[in-house]
Structures are given as C-alpha cells and as structure tokens.
Design an enzyme around this catalytic site. Structure first.
Site, PDB file in Angstrom:
ATOM      1  N   VAL A 258       0.858  -1.192   0.000  1.00 11.46           N
ATOM      2  CA  VAL A 258       0.000   0.000   0.000  1.00 11.46           C
ATOM      3  C   VAL A 258       0.890   1.237   0.000  1.00 11.46           C
ATOM      4  O   VAL A 258       1.816   1.348   0.794  1.00 11.46           O
ATOM      5  CB  VAL A 258      -0.914   0.020   1.250  1.00 11.46           C
ATOM      6  CG1 VAL A 258      -1.705   1.329   1.320  1.00 11.46           C
ATOM      7  CG2 VAL A 258      -1.864  -1.169   1.246  1.00 11.46           C
TER       8      VAL A 258
ATOM      9  N   ALA B  81       4.560   4.126   2.696  1.00 13.87           N
ATOM     10  CA  ALA B  81       4.063   2.863   2.149  1.00 13.87           C
ATOM     11  C   ALA B  81       4.256   1.765   3.180  1.00 13.87           C
ATOM     12  O   ALA B  81       4.944   1.959   4.192  1.00 13.87           O
ATOM     13  CB  ALA B  81       4.833   2.506   0.886  1.00 13.87           C
ATOM     14  N   LYS B  82       3.665   0.641   2.944  1.00 16.34           N
ATOM     15  CA  LYS B  82       3.940  -0.546   3.766  1.00 16.34           C
ATOM     16  C   LYS B  82       3.561  -1.768   2.961  1.00 16.34           C
ATOM     17  O   LYS B  82       2.718  -1.692   2.061  1.00 16.34           O
ATOM     18  CB  LYS B  82       3.113  -0.510   5.047  1.00 16.34           C
ATOM     19  CG  LYS B  82       3.701  -1.328   6.176  1.00 16.34           C
ATOM     20  CD  LYS B  82       4.895  -0.614   6.774  1.00 16.34           C
ATOM     21  CE  LYS B  82       5.361  -1.202   8.071  1.00 16.34           C
ATOM     22  NZ  LYS B  82       6.151  -0.210   8.825  1.00 16.34           N
ATOM     23  N   GLY B  83       4.180  -2.888   3.300  1.00 16.18           N
ATOM     24  CA  GLY B  83       3.830  -4.135   2.630  1.00 16.18           C
ATOM     25  C   GLY B  83       3.777  -5.243   3.647  1.00 16.18           C
ATOM     26  O   GLY B  83       4.291  -5.122   4.762  1.00 16.18           O
TER      27      GLY B  83
END
Ligand code: GLU
Length: 422
Positions: free
Chosen positions: A66, A111-113
């Site tokens: 995201v 962001a992050k995943g």
C-alpha cells in the site's frame, strides 16, 4: 503477544490511524477536501501467489503493498511477514509512514507491505521462494524512484538482498536503491540495523532533557527483543539506563537490580529464548507492561496498551518503539494519569532515517563512515523531537497529537503546493 490482549479491547490499527488522523485534522482545521485526500491510500495492491514448499506441496499466500501518499517523494516503508497481516493493518502502517517521514523531514511519502505467513515455520528455501515471488508480484509498484521497501517485523537484510536481486534480475542490472536495510556488501549502510533502537535512545534522551531529567540511572522495561527491542536495550544501557526487564514471545525476565543486557544479546544470537535467560525472575508479557519503571518501551506489535491495562501501567514514560502499541482509549487514560507517551512516528523514526541515508548513499555510490551516520541521525531525530514538543505546546496537546500535527501539516502543505491533477 497479540493474544495476550482480550478480544474486547483489541482495536484494528486502521481504526486507530484514522481516529488519530481525524482528531489531528480538527486541531489543524484542515479543510474538508484535504481530509478526503489524506484519509485514504493513494494506491494499493493485493496479490495471491503460489510457493512450492520443500516437500513438493504448493501453498498459496496473500501479500499487500500500500502506498498511502507520495506528495513529498517516493513511497517508503517496510515489508512485514506475519500470520495475521491483512490489508487494513498495512493501510494503517502505510499512513503512519507518511506522517513519520514528514515529521523527520525526509523526502518520502509512506508505504507498507506485508505477506500473511508464519516465517518461523518456513525453511530458508521456502522463505526465499516466497520473498522472490512476492517481489515479482509487486514489481510494478516498487523502484528506487517510486517505492522503496525496507525491513519490518520478521524481515531482515537477507530478505532485502533477495528483493534487490529479484528486482535487479528483471531490470537486467543491479539496482541497489530499490530497497534499504540491505547487507553492507551489496550497498547497505553502516548503522542501519541498529538505527531504530538508536533513534529510540536519542528521542528518549531529548524528551528527558527537556523535562530536566537524565537517562542515567533510569529503569527501563522493554517488550520485544527483535531487532528494535534488542538494540534499544543495548543502547539505552550503554547510555547509563538500567534495563530491568526484557521479553519476547516466550515471556519476560525481570531483575530489579538490572539485567546483563550484553549477555542477553549474546544468548539471543545463539537462539535462546528470553524466558530461558538466567539472572532474573520469569514474568509474563502482561506483567512486564505493568512494572513500576521509569520508561516502558513497547517494541513488539500494535495494540499492547489498551483500555484494559492502561490503568495498571506504572511507568512514567512510554517510548513507542513499535508501531501502534497504544490504543486511543489507552492514550486517554495515560494522559489523564500524567504518563508521557513518546509516539511511534517519532520514537521509531531512526530506522527510516538511516534508510534514507542508505538510499542517498546508494544513488550517489558514495558511502559514509558510521560516525557521520550517527551524527546525522542524532541531529535529525533530536530536531524532530524538539519540533514535536514545540508543536504540542502550540496546540496544547500531548506529544502524539503534536507529532501527528507536525507530520500531517507538512503533507498537507505539499499536497496544496502540488495542486490537483489535471
Ligand atoms: N519498518 C520501519 C518503520 O516502520 C522502517 C521503514 C524503512 O526503513 O523504510 O519505520
């Protein structure tokens, strides 16, 4: 450790992130349009992909990336591997990354995943297969100028090396700046592994200093002994604090006279669980949170200090090394009780700050000495802490709201200057 918190008080991290955003938007008097833009992620990708397991079985995994906002620069944020990762958790963490990068003034969006998996049950080959396949699945999003992953919960420099290699294979040449937190030999930065723990120490020193106190002699309890918790323990102890309790998923160990942190670190590297460490009394993670210490450092996962246990917290300061360890309900109770919460977006920003240094060094192919990295980290983190305190005073709010107001106002300004396309 999440299971230690009862269902009733467990709060979805996205609910927390949005609640914090809404309250900050009020304080800042953000207009309705700006709220609409900043409240939602810019871009998100969900992928379901197969991995061949060692025994020949095929298993499906779900992963997410995201990008919350990219108005201040490329999206930046870690990738976590954990069994209960879902899109909402990743959305919340991506949003926090946006505010965090703005708060410390580094030119990134957030962001992050995450991949829903239990890395402890995967062999090294399976972990590599999963990492490489996930990288190909999110290949269209990531890149040194668009979105730069980094380590997070249960991911480390080896996993970053596999991501970098997979991405580079697709491009046809080496692209070290596509990830940070890489091993030194392929363009990692000196000081990246310790960076989050070191940043925690700098923030705590600055906050204590502002209140006329010193770190020396302060008692500290640390929940979580992964990369962040273990380095925080080492560095806080090195600055003269007395670490009286540490924990991992197996439980906690407590000694009022202080633990031998260096011995604990050594034993940890040999794979010994914290609950098996000699030199202290065994207690539970819940009990650790309620110890009468000067500084409590939650360095594990979100949702640990809740409406259920906030009344029992006896620390004077809470330094949030983890992302989202305190729920809004708990925040309110702690505020009323005069306990100072040093918020996650400030407290753990040392990691992404040295990630930024790594990215800059990689793009320039020119590497800095460790002393220079530590000096620059200290300068950024101390300034961000002073600015957070000043913002909190300006709006007459706590440090969480101060940090949030500072971060969000910077992103709002960037959004305003760029305008709406087309
Ligand atoms: N995962 C870390 C964080 O939550 C570091 C992110 C990064 O270095 O990009 O801040």
């Amino acid at each position: 450790m999440a299971e230690l918190v009862s269902q009733q008080h467990r709060v979805n991290p996205l609910t927390i992130a949005l609640d914090q955003f809404d309250r900050t938007a009020e304080i800042l008097h953000l207009d309705e349009d700006m709220r609409k833009v900043l409240r939602v992620p810019k871009r998100e990708l969900t992928v379901n992909f197969p991995v061949r397991m060692d025994d020949g079985r095929l298993e499906m995994f779900s992963g997410y990336r995201v990008q919350h906002n990219v108005n201040r620069g490329p999206a930046k944020g870690g990738i976590r591997f954990a069994p209960d990762v879902d899109i909402e958790e990743v959305r919340a963490l991506a949003m926090w990354m946006t505010w965090k990068c703005a708060l410390v003034g580094i030119p990134y969006g957030g962001a992050k995943g995450g991949v829903a998996c239990n890395p402890k049950q995967l062999s090294r080959t399976e972990l590599e297969g999963l990492t490489r396949r996930f990288t190909s699945e999110i290949y269209t999003l990531i890149g040194p100028e668009s979105d730069i992953p980094a380590p997070d919960m249960n991911t480390d420099s080896q996993i970053m090396a596999w991501i970098m290699d997979t991405y580079s294979m697709q491009r046809g040449y080496s692209v070290p700046a596509v990830v940070t937190g890489k091993p030194l030999e392929i363009g990692g930065s000196a000081g990246r592994t310790e960076a989050t723990g070191r940043g925690v120490t700098y923030v705590v020193e600055e906050v204590l200093g502002y209140r006329g106190e010193r770190l020396e002699g302060k008692t500290v309890a640390i929940q979580g002994f992964g990369n962040v918790g273990s380095h925080a323990a080492e560095l806080l102890a090195a600055q003269g604090a007395k670490v009286v309790a540490i924990s991992d998923v197996s439980g906690a160990v407590f000694n009022a006279r202080g633990l031998d942190v260096n011995a604990a670190l050594q034993i940890k590297n040999e794979g010994v669980l914290v609950s098996d460490l000699p030199g202290g009394e065994r207690i539970s993670n819940d009990e650790l949170l309620e110890l009468p210490v000067d500084i409590l450092v939650p360095a594990a996962i979100h949702g640990q200090i809740t409406g259920e246990n906030a009344d029992d917290i006896r620390a004077r300061y809470i330094a949030e090394a983890a992302n989202g360890p305190t729920t809004p309900e708990a925040d309110e109770i702690l505020r009323e009780r005069g306990i100072i919460v040093i918020p996650d977006v400030l407290c753990n920003a040392g990691g992404v700050t040295v990630s930024y240094f790594e990215w800059v060094q990689g793009l320039q192919a020119f590497f800095w000495e460790i002393d220079q990295i530590r000096r620059r980290l200290k300068s950024i983190i101390s300034r961000a802490t002073r600015e957070t305190i000043a913002t909190a005073e300006k709006y007459d709010v706590d440090l969480r709201m101060g940090a949030s107001a500072l971060g969000i106002s910077r992103v709002a300004e960037a959004t305003l200057s760029r305008g709406i396309y087309p």
